[in-house]
Structure formats: structure tokens, C-alpha cells
Write an enzyme that holds these catalytic residues in place. Structure first.
Site, PDB file in Angstrom:
ATOM      1  N   ASP A   1      36.782  32.577  27.045  1.00  0.00           N
ATOM      2  CA  ASP A   1      35.645  32.688  27.946  1.00  0.00           C
ATOM      3  C   ASP A   1      35.755  31.678  29.090  1.00  0.00           C
ATOM      4  O   ASP A   1      35.380  31.959  30.228  1.00  0.00           O
ATOM      5  CB  ASP A   1      34.338  32.416  27.192  1.00  0.00           C
TER       6      ASP A   1
ATOM      7  N   GLU B   1      37.847  43.383  19.359  1.00  0.00           N
ATOM      8  CA  GLU B   1      38.095  42.840  18.016  1.00  0.00           C
ATOM      9  C   GLU B   1      37.816  43.837  16.900  1.00  0.00           C
ATOM     10  O   GLU B   1      38.001  43.516  15.729  1.00  0.00           O
ATOM     11  CB  GLU B   1      37.236  41.587  17.818  1.00  0.00           C
TER      12      GLU B   1
ATOM     13  N   LYS C   1      34.550  47.531  20.748  1.00  0.00           N
ATOM     14  CA  LYS C   1      33.588  46.442  20.964  1.00  0.00           C
ATOM     15  C   LYS C   1      33.554  46.109  22.453  1.00  0.00           C
ATOM     16  O   LYS C   1      32.507  45.961  23.063  1.00  0.00           O
ATOM     17  CB  LYS C   1      34.016  45.228  20.138  1.00  0.00           C
ATOM     18  N   GLN C   2      34.730  45.977  23.026  1.00  0.00           N
ATOM     19  CA  GLN C   2      34.845  45.860  24.475  1.00  0.00           C
ATOM     20  C   GLN C   2      36.186  46.492  24.830  1.00  0.00           C
ATOM     21  O   GLN C   2      37.039  46.655  23.963  1.00  0.00           O
ATOM     22  CB  GLN C   2      34.743  44.424  24.966  1.00  0.00           C
TER      23      GLN C   2
END
Lengths: 772, 772
Positions: free
Chosen positions: B360, B499, B610-611
Site C-alpha cells: 500500500d 488474494e 477480491k480485486q
């Protein structure tokens, strides 16, 4: 029956309704008082009835666990009975939602104090924010069989959810005294160790900050099904600073109950060199025996206490119940094995008065034990003897001779009553009770003499009591001053039981009790000179007592000012000069309202009394005034007494009976009996009023049943039951047997275990029955 | 204006409404999230917005105070940022009634976070059970001028009562991490000393349990009238175990305000040998300067930060406000002076993820600092260099060469992501992210390379960055395996940003980033060989880098499997074999609902993401696919992405813009910008999402304004403002001057402090204005 509102697991543990004190809803505003009412004691320690699940707002709960004799001062202005680590906490969490009486919507709540079985039990169903519903039942007891041990059993039943229930077996050593009063809040213990109890559970070792008295507290969990199968999923130990926590979890499913047992043991340096070893051994022992066996042993002990202590009043069920409530807390408080501790004015149920013993013990509480548990009465009597040296010192330090007992007494016998105190509104004031309230010394002498008269324990008198009587007599002799003008001795600058007038001269109560003390001591000594000259010599040697000194005492007792012999007795010099007023209004609780004329007046400016010295005097020494004088004085002072002490009503009941005012007597009996169970002084949060409890018992047995031990040692009754009572039964231990006493409007029946004894009813002699 | 709802004392301290985040009522259920939203940070420490008066139910508050770099493991399963002693508590009591937002009936409640001035302020009137009404106002700040200091000022006005107000200045060292989750709750600090701060107030010294890092916390009170006259009646110090308390009282009267100032200082062994001496000095300094002066100095610092960081969007006021909210928390979190600490995934606002740095930082957060606060960006870049040795060790321990950065990084650079974790429902699972999520290593390389590209900080690259690029390239080379059959290199057994699919082979994102990493490192090295041969030699020596090894890297980068070049890209080998489904329903918050076909499916069984790795790849390396391919993939994966990571929306906004889907882009911008201020993932209680905050800033500046630094170092813009926006203004620090950027539908204007610079708008070169 109330027990039917519990599950099939708890209901069988509970007694019939008449033995239960009930709380029907959790009310945060009443919780502090309920913590005292639902407090448990086992003769060694006490635990307030705070909710073990926790999560109650901090100023709505005062969780406290006391152990007799664990005192500390630190920043407080007196040595206080310390709040010791809270071993009772047993927290439940499901997915971050705590389960407890304040944690969600609660229904079907009921909590009972089962006085017969000596335990508390509660039941409720709680719906948390996430919609989970849980039925929770909690049983708690402090073992009377193993007085270092406490037990909590929880039956937890999720009603509509499944998953891992998290359980925390906590010992919380962050506790303080006066938690919700910042000005007074003190932490009396230092935490020395927070550990896992050699892998068994969790353990905290603390010590008092002043004297470094160690205290060990250990707890372990057992989690199982109602059938006894292990239901523990995982467990581990967590230290959180001064909080020891045994974390555990268990998988729960809807409708299936899990049983969570918490075993606790508390040891102190007062009775072991290694508190940790003692805690460990105790925990091993109680977990080996298991909850059911421990519960059975405990209940057996409590039942045996009730076999001696039970009082039944037929004709007023509510009063009957309240009397048992008073007896329950009273009989469970003193340590039957330890003469180094006494009974605090609020029992072991709250922190007010620092757990100190006052005159309440000898005059209000001791008669109950004299008659019912003479072995305990003996310990209480020995306590004063053990601290006689300190009383001698206390007299010397104040410029007197003999023994001057402290107004407030903890473990050392030093005066614990502070000279300066602070009100909780922040104002400071000079507190004079220790300086002036000297009557305590005579009260103790009076109480111990009556202990011997009632129990026949002459050995105590020879070994200990005589010294106390003589040294207190010596104090009183030194306390008097000669008034040349009036040609009498005076006692100047004292406060009587009525603390609203301080200091005063020639307080009727004090002067009479002082005289009684001196004359009783001389009488005893003369008797010993005749019957046991060796003892008399030994006492004279030890106390350096000479005939000239005895003559001096006698002279002072003979010539001490005693106010009038008949008619209206002035409470102290000048009381009648105070502008007069009488009570004409009472509040909704029946408490007198201050008459207009007295509003705003303080101390000697007002005629209103906190409690009535002359009435108290007439109770203790009924022989000094004739009946008419007693009536005149009761009637006069009763109209001027505000009863702002819980010691007042029971005395007014008994003196009211003596003077034939049955109606007022009954009202005072109710005020005394209900003071805590109805929280009618609004201060039950501070603990249970020891003096009310003992006074209430005295009202029933000594008052209404007119029981006494005559001067020749014979048990005597002059009953005067109220119309509405059909029967009073109670038991006493007298001359080594347990006597059952039944008093009706038709007379008094006494039965005993084996040999018949002689007793008197209204002067007529009878022989007791021997029970099959 | 909102500030008009405060008293004349507080209103002047507050900014205009557009700068305020407002809470209109205290809602216990929202309080945990509000504690993050109203949290304050000052570059060195953070303090959640728990109510300083206390008395909030224990699972409705998580008071936490963090200091950068203070980590500990103890019983936790990873080293966590420690909850340090709570210096914020300032309790008020009047006659046993606490005063606070939960202590009675509250009206006129308002709390604001004043982002412009860097403080929180609240106002309410509280009526306690005894009928007393009190107006309370509280101002709190963590000084940006003196980053060891915090301040709380209370204006307390009794409305209808008079007497002694009791005040407790508390430092509470009983705090834990994960207080409301028994399974995870850990106490990371041991309390060493609780004292009176040499008589000044109160002090706690703690240390972390593992590494014994000392932490000193000191607080003092000042009580005065609004005119500055001393209003203290009495004070004294009270130690309560792990709680230090300075007790004070003041006489209050109706309608008269008293001002209670709490000065706090926190020092750690990270920057002094004697934390107590440093705390003492700091307290002396700040009390000498006084609250007003400290407030002014603090506000001046915050205003200067805003001079650099302010972003204005005209045309969407709510978004404009939310963007400032994100910037406020982001800009105040990193330590501008300390390269040993990074930025946690939840900033310093909550305990989730243990305060650890993830990818991040480099991909979401760093660009903001690159452009706006390059000095801070430099510290964040240095952090990774300082931990390069540990990354080398980490690679070696896992059987690889070069440097493998940990998935989660705290102070030591060790992998902090646990192999086993426990869900809060009690289930254990093997956590593979540290084993498989290797892309973090390329992400860090990418972020640092872009730091240098944006800031022009070639010195960093020479001194530190080059080593990181080369060692991470070496890692990737060692991470590849040759597939003889397919004649290409593969990266097997990894997890991409998505993930939900772990582990997979040939993850498109990972393979591309690995290749980029290797090629960039080689490119840099070749440049140095040409332009700075001595540096190249020094690097080769230090890293034992040889031409054969470089050739091997090159070969692997050239031959690593890269899926398709056009059309639909398979996220990883076999993804297209998973039964397909698309999102067709969204919940009331606009979050996708799991398609029926995927319900109950886990891991590799379901196509839902999830993304989206491919979308993320297209964001970072837009040059690898042509526009049409980008559109195809965005459209495809967007229908299969659940956005269960807060990292997802901002990327979907920017890639949406790239592929021309302005509508979806805007929706994703809103999702990113509002994630915490609307708590729309319901996990803001755990802290502020760093990646959303940084991603939101990127959406505005890099996305809508199309800003970048071209390969030749020239600032370039390709704006694509939404119709409704009329103007965007923001500032960046570029080539040593502060540039004001104004973007409208008509173009881009840049102005600077002194020298004009060249910039490009849609390819056309312009010169910046110089501001008067």
C-alpha cells in the site's frame, strides 16, 4: 415457586420462596445497594453481589472482595479494609459482543439470594445487538466448608446461534476502594505477580502497600456439558498488567447448555508464609472434589448454622423474611476461628467505615452471638483483649489512665477514626468523634460483661475480661473531674451516642455507663478476692491495683453526677436550655422531617437528636429508672429523635416495649428490620448495617419474647408478643445444649437436646422438654 | 456556520464548515468508527478520537494512542504497533456522578474534526441523574510543532449547580491491543513506574515486553478561569496500579466556565536514553509556553502543510470535502524526520494489520508524498533501504537470491505476516500470503523507481535505490523456473493482489511486474555503466554482480511467460477454466453481491475476484496493452470483481478513466473517497484506509487531471475532468518550488514561486506563471 423460573439445572439447588431474597429486574440505579444485599460472606471473606459477567457502568457497580483483617492506609485518611483482587469476574464474549445484564436486551431476569443454602443464583435471557440470544444462569457461593474458596457456576445456553463462545476467567487486581469517588479513591494493594498458577489457571499475588501483607488469589476454569463431559476447546493464560486472565473457548450450539465452573481460592499472609503455595493446594483440593461436592459441603455447613440461628415469626411473613435476611448476613460475617478480627459496622458488604469495629459490635451484634453462637462471641470478646495493650497506650497518649478503646478499631487497635475528614462535596472538617466519643470504652466493658453473664464463660472473665473491666474502670476514674462547687464528679467534654451534640458535659448516658463500669469492675474484683484470692492477687499485681486506688474509683462512682433519678432526664448539661421543638411531620418513608425551627441549625443550637442517649441508657440499664420515668423520657426524646443512625430504631423498639408503647415499638422494629432489604436509608450501597441486623434479632428475642439471663444464670422470659403474631420460634445455645424456644400468646416452651433445664416465664419456673 | 454551535471560547478556534467533519449525535454503535475518523496524528504519534471523559461502555470504545515504531509481539501472533498508555483521559465527577457523553441525558451535541486547524472540538450539555446540567466543550490536538506533545482543553460550565467539581488527569497504562476481542487481546507494555512527574502532575514509564523499549508518558493539569486566573482548589497525586492520576478540584458556580488544560508529553527509547527526563523537559517547555501559544504554533504548522497539500474540486462539494478528509489523515501520519518508520495500512488510526507497512505504501500512498511532500517520500524510500539486509536474509531463508521484501513490515524488516492465524470466530487457518504474495517486492521497486522519476532525487537512486532495484531483480530472476515444454520461464505458486486465488501459476500481474523489475534494474545499471562507471563498479562490487548474471536476468525477463499481448488476458494459468459468472446485483451500498453460482464456493472454485490483478497491472504499466485490450479487460474483470479490498476502487477509477468509462470511474472514485468518512466497508473502526486515502488523491491528480512526470522529467497533464467539475486546483512541489495547478475544462494553468518551468498539456508545452 420462584425457583421454577430457573432451568432444570438451577431450580433443584434453590430453596422455597420464604428463604429467597428476590430481584426481578436489573436496575442500574439500584445495583449498588443490590450488591450489598446479594453480597456473600463465609466467616473469612466477603464478596459483593456484583455481576460476574462485568460490563456494568463503572459508577453503577462497586465490585469488592474483602478478607477479614486485610487493612491498609496508603493515601486514605484511615486504615481501610482493602478491596482485594476481584476473583469473581467470568466474562463471556461471542463475536466481540459481551454477554451480560447490561450488554443487550434482557428478559426473564431473576436473581435470588438463597439464604437457606447460602448462595446467589440468577437467570436471564439476553439478546445482543447482533440478534444472538443467550440464556445465562449463574450460581455463586463462598464456601463455609472451605473458607478460602469461592465458586461460580454458569449455565450458558445459546438459543439461536452456533460458534465459539469466548470465556475469560479473570482476576482483576486493578480494584480500588471508593472507586466512584475520585476524592477518596485509593488503591491499597500493590501487584507482585500475575501468573498462570503453575499452569492450572491464573493467579495474582498482591501485598498491602503499608505493611506488605501478601494476598494470593488463584482461579481456574472447568468447562463441561451438564452431563460432565469436557467441553473446553482451547485455553491459554494471558497477563494484562494487574489482570490475570485464563482465556478459554468452547463450541456452542443452539439449545445446548454448557457449564462453566470457576474455582477460586484466596490466601493471605495472616495465616501462611506462602500464599501462593496455599492457593495452589486449595485449588487442587477444591477442583479434585469438584463443584457438586463442594456445594453439598457448603450447604451442609450453612444448614447447620441455621439449625442454631433460625428465627420464625408467624403472623407477619414479610417481617419474618426480613429477620432471616438480617440473621443471614450477620451470622456469616464473623470469623469463627480468628480472634484477631472483628465485625465492621457494614459487615463485609461495603466499604463505609473502613471495615472498622465500633461499639456496634458489643451492644448491637454481640448479644446475638452470645445466645446463638457463643464460640464466635468468645472470639469477638478475645479481640478486645488482644488489643487491650493498645487501649492502654491510647489512654496514656490522651492523658488518662487505664484503657481507652478507640472509637474505630481495625487490626492494630489503634484509633482509626481520623481527626480530619473530607466530605464528598470536598469540604474538610475536623472530626471530633475520636476525641470525645469515649462511651465506647464503657460499651465494650458492658458488652463483655454481658457476654459472660449470658454464656457463663467465667474462664474468659478470669483470663481476659477482668483485666478489661478493671482497666476501663481505671480509665473512667481518671476521666472524671471534681466540681468543688457542686460537690460531685463530672465527665466533661464528651459526645454521647447522639453525635449531633459534641462535646457536652455530663452526658447522662456516659456518666451512667462510666459509673456502671467502675462499680462492675470493683464488684468483680471483690468477688474474686473472696472466691479466688489468687486470681485477685494476680490481677492486682499485673495491674498494680491497690486498695487506695479502688477506694478512689468507688468514691468517684458514688459521687459522679447522675442528673435526676426520676422525671425527665436532661441528656447533658444545658440540653433543656436549647430552644425546644418537636417532630410533627414524617416523609414518605416514615422518617421524621426536621421541624421548621431547627432547619439550618447545627450542633448545640438544635434540640433534635441523631439518636437518643437517654433512651439508649434505659435500654442498657433499665434498673436505673422506674417505669414511669422511662415512659416520660421515651415519650419526650422520641419526639425529638431523627433516627439518623441505624442504631436508633431497634433501641426505640425495645424501650418502647418496656414502656408499653407497642405501636411505636412495632414501627421501629420494621424500620430496623427493613433498613437494608428495603434500602430505606438509601445507603445500603455502603454495606449491610451490622447494628440493625443485631438489633433486629434483639428486638424479637430480647424485646418481644422478653428473653434474658437472670442474675442467677437462669434463662427467663417475659413475652409480650404483638397481637398479630401467633408464634415466634427461635433457638439459642445455652448451657451446652441447643434450646428450641417457642413463644406464643399462651406462654413459652423450651426444649433441649438432652438434659432438662430450668427456665422462668414471667417469674414462674418451668423445666424444658427433652426432644426425642 | 457549525462553529456557531460552540461557545464564544471555542467558536473562534474553528474553521469554516467546508473544513469540518461533523458528528451530530453520540451514537454508541458508530463510536468505534468515529474514533478513527476523529483520530489525530502528528507525524510521530496518533490518538484515536475516544471521548476523553471516559465512561463509554468497554466494547463501544477502543481508546488507543500509538507512537511510530513502538512494536511488540508478546502473546500476539505478530509484532503489533502497541497501544501505549492513554494520556487523553480527563475525567469529571460531581458528587459521584461522572460527566460525559454516556453519563446522562445529552443534548446540543456536536463534534467536529477541524481539518484546517488540525484539532477536534466538541460541545454538549449533559444532564446527570441528579438533575445537574453541565455544558462541556473539549478541544484536542496533537502538536505538529512539538510532536511529542498533546493537548486537551476543556471548558466546563455548570448550568444549575454549585460545588466542588472533581477532576482526574489520568494516564491509563492498563490498555491493551484488541481490547474487545478476548482471543486477540494482548497487553504489550509492562508498567515500570507510576509517579508524580517530580511533583508536576503524573507520569507513567512503560516498556515493551519483548524488546524492553521504554516509553514515558507525562501529563499535567492547569485549571483556570477563561480570563486566565488560577481556579485550582486542591490537587494531589494518586497511583492506582498502572493508572497514574492527578486529582484536582475546583469550586464551580452556575454559569461560570472553568477551563481545564491537560498538557501531555510522550517520549520513547527510540530517541532518547532517558524518557523520563525528556518528558519532564517537554512538559516544562509546553506548560511554560502555555496552551494558546502551543495552539497557535500547531495551527501554523498544519496551515503550512495545507499550503502544499490542499486540493479543491469545484462542482462536487461533498467529494471535495471527502478528498480533504483523506489528505488530512494521510499527510499527518508519516514521520517527516524518521526513516526507520513507515505508514501502516490503517495509518495510526486503528490496530488492524498491526501498524505494518504493505505494498500500500509504495503503490497507493507514496505518489502523494512524491508530488506533495517529497522530503517525506524520501524518508519512506529510505525505510526500505534500511531494511534491505533483512530482505536479503528473507530471500535466502526462502531459498531465493537477492532481496525479497516481507509482505508485512514493522520495525525490523522481518516478515510480520503470520503463517497461522485465528479468525475472530475462533477458527484457525494457515495464512499463505507471506508464502505466496511475492509481488510486494516488485511493487516496492516500482514505487521507489517512480519516487525518483517524480522527484528527480537521483542521489537516492545512486545511494540506495539502485541496490534495491538490483537485489529485487536478482530475486525475481531466482524466482523463475524454466518450462522446457513451453520454452518459457514461469513464476509458479504465487498470489497476486487478488488474494482469493492462492497460490496460482503465472499470475499476469506478478509476471509483468517481475519482468519490469528486472529490466528496469538492468537499464539503470547500464545507464550507470555509461554515465557513472565508478558507481556501476561500486555496485557490482558490493552486490557481486557479474555480466553473466546480468545476462541471465535479461534472458529470464525476455522469456518470462506474459500471457496474451492483446485481447482478454487470463489472470493466471487456468483462471478461464473456472466456471464463469458475472455480478448482476449490488447491495444498498453499491457493493456487488456474490452471484448465485459462486455462493459457498471458495478459493480457486470461483471466478469472483477480491480485486482485479489485470486491472492493477494496466494501471501500473499502461504501456503493455493497447487501449482496446485495456477496455476489454477492464470491462471483463470489472464484472467479476467484488472489491473486497479498499485498494480496488481507486485503481478501477483510474483505469476506467484510461479506457473511457467515465461513469464507472466516478462511481469508483466515490467509493474510494468515502470509504472511511462514510464507513462504507463497516471496518473504519479498525483505522483509516491508507491506500484509499492515497488512491483517492491519485484519482484526482493523476486520474482526472492526468498528471505525470514524463520520461524526460517534464511535468505533463492530460486532463479529463468530469462534466460536473468546473475546476480542480491543487499544489505540488516540483523542482524545488511549490506549483499551483489549476485544471478546468479549458486547460491547465501552473504557477510557481519564482522561476517559470516548462510543462505539457496534452502534449503541448507551456511555461508556468510566476506568482506575485
Amino acid at each position: 415457586m420462584l425457583r421454577d423460573r430457573f432451568s432444570q439445572y438451577v431450580a433443584p439447588l434453590l430453596s422455597q420462596d420464604e428463604w429467597l431474597v428476590v430481584e426481578e429486574a436489573f436496575d442500574p440505579k439500584e445495583n449498588l445497594a443490590k450488591e450489598a444485599i446479594f453480597g456473600l460472606t463465609n466467616g473469612r471473606m466477603g464478596s459483593r453481589g456484583s455481576h460476574v459477567e462485568g460490563d456494568v457502568r463503572f459508577n453503577q457497580t462497586l465490585p469488592a472482595n474483602y478478607v477479614h483483617g486485610v487493612f491498609d492506609r496508603s493515601e486514605a485518611f484511615m486504615r481501610e479494609l482493602c478491596n482485594t483482587p476481584d476473583w469473581t469476574k467470568l466474562r463471556l464474549t461471542f463475536l466481540t459482543e459481551p454477554i451480560g445484564v447490561c450488554s443487550g436486551e434482557v428478559r426473564d431476569y431473576i436473581r435470588v439470594l438463597d439464604m437457606h443454602n447460602g448462595l446467589t443464583a440468577k437467570h436471564y435471557i439476553m439478546r445482543s445487538d447482533n440478534g444472538n440470544e443467550t440464556r445465562v444462569e449463574v450460581v455463586k457461593l463462598l464456601s463455609r466448608a472451605h473458607p478460602r474458596a469461592g465458586f461460580i457456576r454458569m449455565y450458558v445456553t445459546p438459543l439461536n446461534y452456533e460458534g465459539m463462545l469466548e470465556i475469560e476467567n479473570v482476576i482483576d487486581a486493578t480494584v480500588t476502594n471508593f472507586q466512584d469517588m475520585p476524592r477518596f479513591r485509593v488503591k491499597h494493594l500493590r501487584t507482585l505477580e500475575v501468573s498462570d498458577l503453575r499452569g492450572l489457571g491464573c493467579y495474582v499475588e498482591s501485598e498491602t502497600r503499608d505493611q506488605k501483607l501478601p494476598i494470593g488469589t488463584g482461579c481456574v476454569l472447568r468447562i463441561h456439558t451438564p452431563e460432565g463431559e469436557n467441553a473446553l476447546s482451547s485455553r491459554n493464560f494471558r497477563p494484562y498488567g494487574e489482570v490475570a486472565c485464563e482465556f478459554a473457548d468452547t463450541h456452542v450450539v443452539p439449545g445446548k447448555t454448557v457449564v462453566i465452573d470457576k474455582y477460586a481460592a484466596v490466601a493471605t499472609g495472616r495465616d501462611t508464609d506462602s500464599v501462593s503455595a496455599q492457593v495452589y493446594r486449595e485449588i487442587e483440593a477444591i477442583t479434585t472434589r469438584g463443584f457438586e461436592a463442594e456445594l453439598a459441603m457448603h450447604m451442609d455447613c450453612v444448614h447447620r448454622l441455621w439449625e442454631q440461628a433460625e428465627v420464625r415469626i408467624e403472623g407477619d411473613a414479610e417481617l419474618d423474611h426480613a429477620v432471616r435476611f438480617n440473621i443471614f448476613h450477620l451470622m456469616n460475617t464473623p470469623d469463627p476461628l480468628d480472634n484477631r478480627v472483628n465485625i465492621g459496622a457494614k459487615l463485609l458488604h461495603g466499604e463505609e467505615y473502613g471495615g472498622h469495629a465500633f461499639w456496634d459490635t458489643e451492644l448491637f451484634v454481640l448479644p446475638f452471638f452470645d445466645y446463638v453462637f457463643p464460640d464466635i462471641a468468645r472470639k469477638l470478646a478475645e479481640y478486645r483483649y488482644l488489643l487491650l495493650d493498645k487501649a492502654l497506650e491510647n489512654a496514656r497518649d490522651n492523658g488518662y489512665e487505664g484503657a481507652k478503646y478507640p472509637w474505630e478499631s481495625a487490626d492494630t487497635g489503634e484509633e482509626e477514626c481520623p481527626s480530619w475528614t473530607i466530605e464528598y462535596d470536598g469540604s474538610c472538617y475536623r472530626c471530633y468523634v475520636a476525641d470525645y466519643e469515649h462511651h465506647v470504652t464503657a460499651d465494650i466493658a458492658y458488652g463483655l460483661k454481658h457476654y459472660v453473664d449470658i454464656t457463663g464463660d467465667d474462664a474468659f472473665m478470669k483470663d481476659m475480661g477482668a483485666e478489661i473491666l478493671l482497666q476501663t474502670a481505671r480509665f473512667w476514674s481518671s476521666r472524671m473531674t471534681w466540681n468543688e462547687e457542686k460537690q460531685h464528679y463530672e465527665i466533661l467534654g464528651v459526645t454521647g451516642p447522639d453525635e449531633w451534640h459534641e462535646p457536652v458535659d455530663n452526658n447522662a448516658y456516659t456518666n451512667h455507663l462510666a459509673r456502671w463500669n467502675i462499680l462492675t469492675a470493683i464488684g468483680l474484683y471483690r468477688t474474686y478476692q473472696q472466691e479466688n484470692p489468687e486470681l485477685a492477687r494476680r490481677l492486682a499485681d499485673k495491674l498494680r491495683l491497690t486498695e487506695p486506688e479502688l477506694a478512689r474509683w468507688q468514691q468517684r462512682a458514688d459521687k459522679v453526677f447522675l442528673q435526676a433519678e426520676r422525671g425527665l432526664i436532661e441528656q447533658f448539661d444545658g440540653y433543656f436550655d436549647i430552644p425546644d421543638a418537636v417532630i410533627t411531620e414524617w416523609d414518605e418513608n416514615g422518617m421524621p422531617k426536621t421541624p421548621e425551627a431547627c432547619v439550618g441549625k447545627r450542633g448545640l443550637e438544635r434540640c433534635m437528636l441523631k439518636q437518643a442517649d437517654v433512651v439508649m441508657l434505659m435500654f442498657l440499664l433499665p434498673e436505673v429508672y422506674d417505669k414511669e420515668t422511662q415512659f416520660i423520657n421515651f415519650d419526650y426524646y422520641e419526639q425529638r429523635t431523627m433516627h439518623r443512625s441505624s442504631l436508633s430504631p431497634s433501641i426505640h423498639c425495645m424501650v418502647g416495649l418496656n414502656v408499653g408503647d407497642a405501636k411505636r415499638a412495632y414501627a421501629y422494629l420494621e424500620r430496623s428490620a427493613y433498613v437494608d432489604i428495603h434500602n430505606n436509608q438509601r445507603n445500603t450501597r455502603e454495606g449491610i448495617h451490622a447494628a440493625s441486623a443485631g438489633g433486629t434479632w434483639q428486638c424479637i428475642t430480647l424485646g418481644y419474647c422478653g428473653m434474658r439471663v437472670d442474675s442467677d444464670g437462669v434463662l427467663a422470659f417475659e413475652p409480650r408478643l404483638p397481637e398479630r403474631w401467633t408464634k415466634v420460634t427461635f433457638r439459642i445455645r445455652h448451657k451446652d445444649q441447643l434450646l428450641h424456644v417457642t413463644v406464643t400468646h399462651d406462654g413459652v416452651e423450651v426444649s433441649g437436646d438432652y438434659a432438662p433445664i430450668c427456665y422462668r416465664v414471667n417469674g414462674a419456673e418451668k423445666m424444658s422438654e427433652v426432644r426425642a
